[in-house]
Enzyme design. Structure first.
Site, PDB file in Angstrom:
ATOM      1  N   ASN A  17       0.828  -1.215   0.000  1.00 26.56           N
ATOM      2  CA  ASN A  17       0.000   0.000   0.000  1.00 26.56           C
ATOM      3  C   ASN A  17       0.859   1.259   0.000  1.00 26.56           C
ATOM      4  O   ASN A  17       0.531   2.240  -0.667  1.00 26.56           O
ATOM      5  CB  ASN A  17      -0.957  -0.001   1.199  1.00 26.56           C
ATOM      6  CG  ASN A  17      -2.159  -0.867   0.947  1.00 26.56           C
ATOM      7  OD1 ASN A  17      -3.053  -0.501   0.190  1.00 26.56           O
ATOM      8  ND2 ASN A  17      -2.182  -2.049   1.547  1.00 26.56           N
ATOM      9  N   LEU A  94      -2.909   1.865  18.539  1.00 23.23           N
ATOM     10  CA  LEU A  94      -2.429   3.173  18.991  1.00 23.23           C
ATOM     11  C   LEU A  94      -3.192   3.624  20.237  1.00 23.23           C
ATOM     12  O   LEU A  94      -4.396   3.395  20.369  1.00 23.23           O
ATOM     13  CB  LEU A  94      -2.592   4.191  17.862  1.00 23.23           C
ATOM     14  CG  LEU A  94      -1.689   3.898  16.654  1.00 23.23           C
ATOM     15  CD1 LEU A  94      -2.146   4.660  15.426  1.00 23.23           C
ATOM     16  CD2 LEU A  94      -0.231   4.229  16.974  1.00 23.23           C
ATOM     17  N   ASN A 108      -6.655   4.886   8.186  1.00 23.81           N
ATOM     18  CA  ASN A 108      -6.217   3.495   8.208  1.00 23.81           C
ATOM     19  C   ASN A 108      -6.930   2.746   7.089  1.00 23.81           C
ATOM     20  O   ASN A 108      -8.040   3.114   6.695  1.00 23.81           O
ATOM     21  CB  ASN A 108      -6.571   2.853   9.559  1.00 23.81           C
ATOM     22  CG  ASN A 108      -6.078   1.422   9.660  1.00 23.81           C
ATOM     23  OD1 ASN A 108      -4.977   1.097   9.218  1.00 23.81           O
ATOM     24  ND2 ASN A 108      -6.893   0.547  10.228  1.00 23.81           N
ATOM     25  N   HIS A 110      -8.314  -1.099   6.088  1.00 23.94           N
ATOM     26  CA  HIS A 110      -8.645  -2.357   6.772  1.00 23.94           C
ATOM     27  C   HIS A 110      -9.276  -3.321   5.762  1.00 23.94           C
ATOM     28  O   HIS A 110     -10.205  -2.941   5.035  1.00 23.94           O
ATOM     29  CB  HIS A 110      -9.620  -2.079   7.918  1.00 23.94           C
ATOM     30  CG  HIS A 110      -9.969  -3.326   8.664  1.00 23.94           C
ATOM     31  ND1 HIS A 110      -9.110  -3.897   9.585  1.00 23.94           N
ATOM     32  CD2 HIS A 110     -11.052  -4.128   8.609  1.00 23.94           C
ATOM     33  CE1 HIS A 110      -9.668  -4.997  10.056  1.00 23.94           C
ATOM     34  NE2 HIS A 110     -10.840  -5.165   9.490  1.00 23.94           N
ATOM     35  N   SER A 137     -11.909  -1.243   3.424  1.00 20.06           N
ATOM     36  CA  SER A 137     -12.402   0.059   3.889  1.00 20.06           C
ATOM     37  C   SER A 137     -11.225   0.953   4.267  1.00 20.06           C
ATOM     38  O   SER A 137     -10.241   0.482   4.833  1.00 20.06           O
ATOM     39  CB  SER A 137     -13.263  -0.103   5.154  1.00 20.06           C
ATOM     40  OG  SER A 137     -14.245  -1.096   4.979  1.00 20.06           O
ATOM     41  N   GLU A 144     -11.655   3.976  18.914  1.00 17.89           N
ATOM     42  CA  GLU A 144     -12.272   2.652  18.795  1.00 17.89           C
ATOM     43  C   GLU A 144     -11.561   1.862  17.696  1.00 17.89           C
ATOM     44  O   GLU A 144     -11.496   2.325  16.539  1.00 17.89           O
ATOM     45  CB  GLU A 144     -13.753   2.840  18.431  1.00 17.89           C
ATOM     46  CG  GLU A 144     -14.553   1.562  18.491  1.00 17.89           C
ATOM     47  CD  GLU A 144     -15.946   1.774  17.904  1.00 17.89           C
ATOM     48  OE1 GLU A 144     -16.575   0.783  17.528  1.00 17.89           O
ATOM     49  OE2 GLU A 144     -16.386   2.941  17.797  1.00 17.89           O
ATOM     50  N   ASP A 146     -10.530   0.002  14.627  1.00 18.90           N
ATOM     51  CA  ASP A 146     -11.192  -0.197  13.325  1.00 18.90           C
ATOM     52  C   ASP A 146     -12.620   0.359  13.330  1.00 18.90           C
ATOM     53  O   ASP A 146     -13.473  -0.114  12.582  1.00 18.90           O
ATOM     54  CB  ASP A 146     -11.217  -1.690  12.937  1.00 18.90           C
ATOM     55  CG  ASP A 146      -9.824  -2.274  12.790  1.00 18.90           C
ATOM     56  OD1 ASP A 146      -8.902  -1.520  12.406  1.00 18.90           O
ATOM     57  OD2 ASP A 146      -9.642  -3.471  13.063  1.00 18.90           O
TER      58      ASP A 146
HETATM   59  C1  GRF Z   1      -3.343  -4.609   4.032  1.00 14.03           C
HETATM   60  O1  GRF Z   1      -4.139  -5.697   3.657  1.00 14.03           O
HETATM   61  C2  GRF Z   1      -4.119  -3.661   4.903  1.00 14.03           C
HETATM   62  O2  GRF Z   1      -5.490  -3.664   4.637  1.00 14.03           O
HETATM   63  C3  GRF Z   1      -3.881  -4.182   6.284  1.00 14.03           C
HETATM   64  O3  GRF Z   1      -2.557  -4.660   6.264  1.00 14.03           O
HETATM   65  C4  GRF Z   1      -2.202  -5.034   4.935  1.00 14.03           C
HETATM   66  C5  GRF Z   1      -0.902  -4.356   4.604  1.00 14.03           C
HETATM   67  O4  GRF Z   1      -0.360  -4.797   3.396  1.00 14.03           O
HETATM   68  N1  GRF Z   1      -4.118  -3.146   7.258  1.00 14.03           N
HETATM   69  P1  GRF Z   1       0.906  -4.062   2.778  1.00 14.03           P
HETATM   70  O5  GRF Z   1       2.006  -4.076   3.836  1.00 14.03           O
HETATM   71  O6  GRF Z   1       0.501  -2.674   2.405  1.00 14.03           O
HETATM   72  O7  GRF Z   1       1.291  -4.882   1.587  1.00 14.03           O
END
Ligand code: GRF
Length: 213
Positions: A17, A94, A108, A110, A137, A144, A146
């Protein structure tokens, strides 16, 4: 409109990501000014270094508790002076102190259609439940887990042949489109969190945020 909104990205691992955000930032309105990992061997650190983005390792194991670790994170982030903190596979919960330090300014991603399946192991839980639909998402971070207001989501269909691994692949492809889109909306000033709700163009969004198709 903030030109080139400075963004700090927190990671713990592969950083695919992060890579999508780095690639998108080239022609966008945001700029990644630093990447912080709680793991020294996170591959995402190499992705950032390749693009000359400053990287930092703050290992949670060097701190006696969550709050002191979070204070070290805050000190490093504040030196980079971002307008947005982006969690991209950052595998630490966190503290309230951290969340309150960046009010309305933490996103974030998820791997589920929140509010379904907060927490871990989402793909297997989707399979166990026999869901035909799954997704990802992006939400604002509140105290809270997620549970903050959803800014955007993207759906995938679950087929009978899917495994947790194939779902993870499909989800990643969507994540890499959705996250840069949402970060860019934030950077433009169009997306904001107001009174614990996600707003777009000064209007409260639907509970599921925008849908990326
Ligand atoms: C992703 O699937 C994200 O939704 C979750 O952790 C994963 C991270 O993947 N929070 P990457 O390190 O970005 O490949």
């Amino acid at each position: 409109m903030r030109e080139h909104c400075p963004v700090v990205v927190l990671i713990s691992g592969n950083g695919s990501n992060l890579q999508a955000l780095i690639d998108a930032s080239v022609n966008s309105n945001f700029n990644i000014v630093g990447v912080i990992s709680n793991k020294a061997d996170a591959f995402g650190l190499e992705r950032a270094s390749k693009k000359a983005i400053p990287t930092f390792v703050i290992d949670h194991r060097d701190f006696p508790d969550r709050v002191t670790f979070d204070r070290a994170l805050i000190a490093q982030i504040d030196q980079l002076d971002p307008a947005l903190v982006v969690l991209a596979g950052f595998m630490r919960i966190l503290s309230s102190e951290f969340v309150q330090h960046y009010p309305n300014n933490i996103l974030n991603i998820h791997p589920s259609l929140l509010p379904k399946y907060p927490g871990t192991n989402t793909h297997q839980r989707v399979l166990n439940a026999g869901d035909q639909e799954h997704g990802v998402s992006v939400h604002f971070v509140t105290e809270e887990l997620d549970g903050g207001p959803i800014a955007g989501h993207a759906k995938i269909m679950v087929s009978p042949e899917d495994t947790a691994e194939t779902l993870a692949e499909k989800i990643h492809r969507k994540e890499h489109l959705l996250y840069p889109h949402v970060v860019s909306l934030f950077a433009s000033g169009r997306l904001e969190m107001v009174n614990n709700k996600a707003w777009i163009d000064h209007q409260e969004m639907a509970k599921t945020g925008l849908e990326l198709r």
